[in-house]
Each structure stands twice: as C-alpha cells, then as structure tokens.
Design an enzyme around this catalytic site. Structure first.
Site, PDB file in Angstrom:
ATOM      1  N   ARG A   1       0.857  -1.196   0.000  1.00 41.32           N
ATOM      2  CA  ARG A   1       0.000   0.000   0.000  1.00 41.32           C
ATOM      3  C   ARG A   1       0.885   1.236   0.000  1.00 41.32           C
ATOM      4  NH1 ARG A   1      -5.158   0.605   3.823  1.00 41.32           N
ATOM      5  NH2 ARG A   1      -5.708  -1.024   2.350  1.00 41.32           N
TER       6      ARG A   1
ATOM      7  N   LYS B   1       2.293  -7.368   5.298  1.00 45.24           N
ATOM      8  CA  LYS B   1       1.843  -6.216   4.510  1.00 45.24           C
ATOM      9  C   LYS B   1       2.995  -5.226   4.394  1.00 45.24           C
ATOM     10  CE  LYS B   1      -2.181  -4.868   2.681  1.00 45.24           C
ATOM     11  NZ  LYS B   1      -3.321  -5.685   2.238  1.00 45.24           N
TER      12      LYS B   1
ATOM     13  N   THR C   1     -12.137 -10.416  -6.116  1.00 47.58           N
ATOM     14  CA  THR C   1     -12.501  -9.796  -4.830  1.00 47.58           C
ATOM     15  C   THR C   1     -13.967  -9.361  -4.869  1.00 47.58           C
ATOM     16  OG1 THR C   1     -10.237  -8.988  -4.610  1.00 47.58           O
ATOM     17  CG2 THR C   1     -11.883  -8.009  -3.147  1.00 47.58           C
TER      18      THR C   1
ATOM     19  N   LEU D   1     -15.845   3.515  -5.520  1.00 47.79           N
ATOM     20  CA  LEU D   1     -16.129   2.952  -6.843  1.00 47.79           C
ATOM     21  C   LEU D   1     -14.847   2.673  -7.608  1.00 47.79           C
ATOM     22  CD1 LEU D   1     -19.097   5.328  -7.785  1.00 47.79           C
ATOM     23  CD2 LEU D   1     -19.214   3.043  -6.787  1.00 47.79           C
TER      24      LEU D   1
ATOM     25  N   ASP E   1     -18.263   8.314  -3.662  1.00 46.07           N
ATOM     26  CA  ASP E   1     -16.838   8.285  -3.976  1.00 46.07           C
ATOM     27  C   ASP E   1     -16.345   9.726  -3.883  1.00 46.07           C
ATOM     28  OD1 ASP E   1     -14.987   6.028  -5.716  1.00 46.07           O
ATOM     29  OD2 ASP E   1     -14.266   8.085  -5.693  1.00 46.07           O
ATOM     30  N   THR E   2     -15.015   9.899  -3.864  1.00 50.47           N
ATOM     31  CA  THR E   2     -14.504  11.269  -3.834  1.00 50.47           C
ATOM     32  C   THR E   2     -14.131  11.734  -5.244  1.00 50.47           C
ATOM     33  OG1 THR E   2     -12.372  10.303  -3.280  1.00 50.47           O
ATOM     34  CG2 THR E   2     -13.645  11.224  -1.458  1.00 50.47           C
TER      35      THR E   2
HETATM   36  C1  HCI Z   1      -5.698  -8.629   0.010  1.00 53.70           C
HETATM   37  O1  HCI Z   1      -6.430  -9.599   0.185  1.00 53.70           O
HETATM   38  O2  HCI Z   1      -5.696  -7.671   0.794  1.00 53.70           O
HETATM   39  C2  HCI Z   1      -4.782  -8.586  -1.167  1.00 53.70           C
HETATM   40  C3  HCI Z   1      -4.582  -9.929  -1.759  1.00 53.70           C
HETATM   41  C4  HCI Z   1      -3.192 -10.426  -1.639  1.00 53.70           C
HETATM   42  C5  HCI Z   1      -3.005 -11.747  -1.359  1.00 53.70           C
HETATM   43  C6  HCI Z   1      -1.748 -12.246  -1.264  1.00 53.70           C
HETATM   44  C7  HCI Z   1      -0.670 -11.436  -1.454  1.00 53.70           C
HETATM   45  C8  HCI Z   1      -0.847 -10.125  -1.750  1.00 53.70           C
HETATM   46  C9  HCI Z   1      -2.115  -9.610  -1.852  1.00 53.70           C
END
Ligand code: HCI
Length: 356
Positions: A43, A79, A154, A184, A206-207
């Site tokens: 991120r 992350k 997703t 969105l 949304d912005t």
């Molecule tokens: C997520 O689910 O937040 C992102 C999906 C993901 C899964 C495995 C590695 C990186 C991102």
C-alpha cells in the site's frame, strides 16, 4: 500512534528503511508465517507520521493472517506500507520507479519470507516493476506471466458475502433492496455492477467526480461522501478505506447489514459489539474480501485455473454462514466468531489434533 507504541507489536518482524532522496519511508510487517510465507499487498500512501504507517501495516498484516487462515490458504500474513512524501498522484514517474526499486530490494532481502501483491495505490504494472528485482511478487500483469488484477475475484466474493448476509439478516435476495456502496474503484465498481444485475437499488459514494458521473449515467443515485454514514439503506458495502465504522458510527448507522471489500472496516471490537446490539449483521471483512487472495495465491502458488478460483470464491458465502451460526450459538459478534474459526486453524494444538 507513537513509534514506541507501534513497535510494541506481537507480530513476527518489522522492517523499515528510509530513502533520503525521495523522502520516502518503507515498512514491511510480517505478522505470521505459521501457515506459510507471509503475504499481503503493498500500500502506498501519504501518512501523517511513521507511527501511522507502522500502525496501518501492522493491522493490515494481522488481517492477512486471519484471511489466509479462515480461507484455508497455505500462506501467512504480512503487509507493506510505503509512506510517501506526498499523495500518490503528486509523485512523478521517475520518483515512483525509484521507490518501487528500493521496495523490491527490501522484499528481496527477506528471501521469500514475505510475498507482496497489489493493494491501495499499486497495480499489476507496479508488480511488474518490482519483479525486475525480486521474484517474491504476486499479481504481475498477465502479459508478464502473472495472474493480473485480483479486483474481479474480490468483487465476486464480496457480492457472495452481500447475498449471504442479506439472506441471514432476513432480507431475502438483493432484488429490490437498497445497497449503499462506498468507493467505486476497481472492486467497488464491479460490486455495483453485480448488485445492480441482482436487482438492487444502488446508492453510491466516492470522492472522484468522474466515477460518480459514470455511476450516475448508469442510473445509480449519488450520495455525498460526507453523508454515507447517515444514509438509510438495507445493506452498506464499504469498498474504500478501512476504519470507517467506530463505536459512534455503529450506534447510529441506518442500515440492517454491512458487507464490503475494505480491509479493517471496524475500528475495533467495541464497534462490532455495538452493531450486534442493534441487530446490524456485519460480514467480517477478512472473510468477505478473500476473493483476491484466492485469485493470486490460487493461480500463482496452487496451480488453480480460473474456474477453481471462482468455485473457491463462491464458497465465501458458505464460510460466512458458518461464521453467522457460530456467532448465534455462542452469543458473540460475527468478528469474534470469524476469529475463532481462523485461530482454530492457526493454533499448533489444533494442527496436532488434526494430524493425529
Ligand atoms: C488482500 O487480500 O488484501 C490482497 C490480496 C493479496 C493476497 C496475497 C498477497 C498479496 C495480496
């Protein structure tokens, strides 16, 4: 959010680096490698402080551990957060390339204990760039040998979660129900299309004015971003940033159910308890938004084809049914019930019991 507080964290590892030339701070947090290599996206954002960046990375890494565990994927949770010197749209492309290269070096030093992928403000072409330096990357573009965007998977999973949640809350199908989608982007936009096809009446926020215009042309009703938590609906689908329902919002939000794509929708367990006391049924996000993980890990680690990804993603509705039944039986929040399911898989005791 002091750095001292944020470093008192019980995950497995925190890695940080600062690049003076771009004034960028890099954070990788590995929450758990109990079930496999830690994985979770990268991120990029402009944070108020390094403490905020550490906090975000830690919370998101923890959610990845739970997502992998509850989804029965052989991966741990981690992350990355890239704390930018300015909002992403103000970073020029040469600077962005340098930032990605440094991030890739950091990932490579972890030698496969952490695998990254796309998240807020990173996409498949950024994954392509990372993969020039490190191989520990999911979600490269299809042309470059990767599984491509996970957004559709997703969205499909979130849509299943919305249907399962509406059904359990006594709303029946989404046909004729009012669904409010916040955000969105690639996922939220797809969720809107799926819900509209199912006959829902869509309210959208949304912005970005361009996205709103497109949604409005498609016949959906625009809600001002600041009114989202005060707008009556049957089901609220947060598909933008996390942390939007705190206890105060939970006490007043005029909806019957919550199911969305954002990570960490609730600020804390107390917010979940308030929702429960009001009869607002909330789909735990780390269950609802696992479609992306099925896509990336399924395609790139487990050798699944697209049909396998869809089949497992449609299973999100069944997992939620299990969560909701456990929550009713035990008289606990849906979040606590999902945690129990995830922790049962994470605890060495249950692993030993399953093996004998
Ligand atoms: C997520 O689910 O937040 C992102 C999906 C993901 C899964 C495995 C590695 C990186 C991102």
């Amino acid at each position: 959010m002091s750095i001292d507080d944020e470093l008192r964290w019980d995950g497995e590892l925190t890695v940080t680096r600062h690049d003076r030339e771009t004034d960028t701070t890099f954070v990788i947090r590995i929450d758990s490698t109990r079930l496999g290599p830690a994985s979770g996206g990268t991120r990029a954002a402009h944070y108020p402080s390094i403490g905020h960046a550490l906090a975000d990375a830690g919370k998101l890494a923890g959610a990845m551990t739970l997502k992998m565990a509850v989804s029965d994927l052989p991966m741990g949770g981690g992350k990355s957060v890239i704390a930018l010197p300015a909002p992403r749209n103000r970073i020029d492309s040469a600077t962005w390339t340098r930032i990605l290269d440094i991030h890739a070096e950091n990932i490579d030093k972890l030698e496969g204990n952490y695998w990254t992928g796309p998240d807020v403000n990173t996409n498949s072409s950024d994954m392509d760039q990372l993969s020039r330096i490190t191989k520990y990357v999911f979600g490269r573009s299809v042309d470059n040998g990767g599984a491509g965007s996970s957004a559709h998977a997703t969205a499909l999973g979130v849509f299943e979660a919305m249907k399962a949640t509406a059904r359990r809350r006594g709303l029946g199908t989404l046909d004729g129900r009012t669904v409010l989608v916040q955000g969105l982007g690639a996922v939220g936009g797809d969720v809107v299309r799926l819900a509209a096809q199912a006959g829902a009446r869509l309210l959208v926020a949304d912005t970005d004015p361009q996205r709103l215009e497109a949604a409005s042309l498609a016949g959906h009703t625009v809600v001002p971003a600041g009114e989202v938590l005060r707008t009556p609906c049957d089901l609220f689908a947060p598909c933008a940033m996390g942390g939007i329902i705190d206890s105060a919002a939970a006490a007043s939000i005029p909806t019957l159910a919550v199911a969305g794509a954002a990570n960490n929708i609730l600020t804390d367990a107390a917010a979940g308890a308030v929702l429960r006391s009001r009869g607002v049924l909330c789909a735990p996000d780390f269950v609802a938004n696992a479609g992306g993980a099925f896509h990336l890990v399924g395609r790139e680690v487990l050798g699944w084809n697209e049909d396998d990804v869809v089949e497992r993603t449609l299973g999100i509705g069944r997992t939620l049914d299990e969560v909701y039944s456990l929550s009713e039986e035990r008289g606990i929040t849906t979040e606590a019930a999902a945690l129990l399911l995830a922790r049962a898989r994470l605890s060495p005791a249950s692993a030993t019991a399953a093996a004998t």
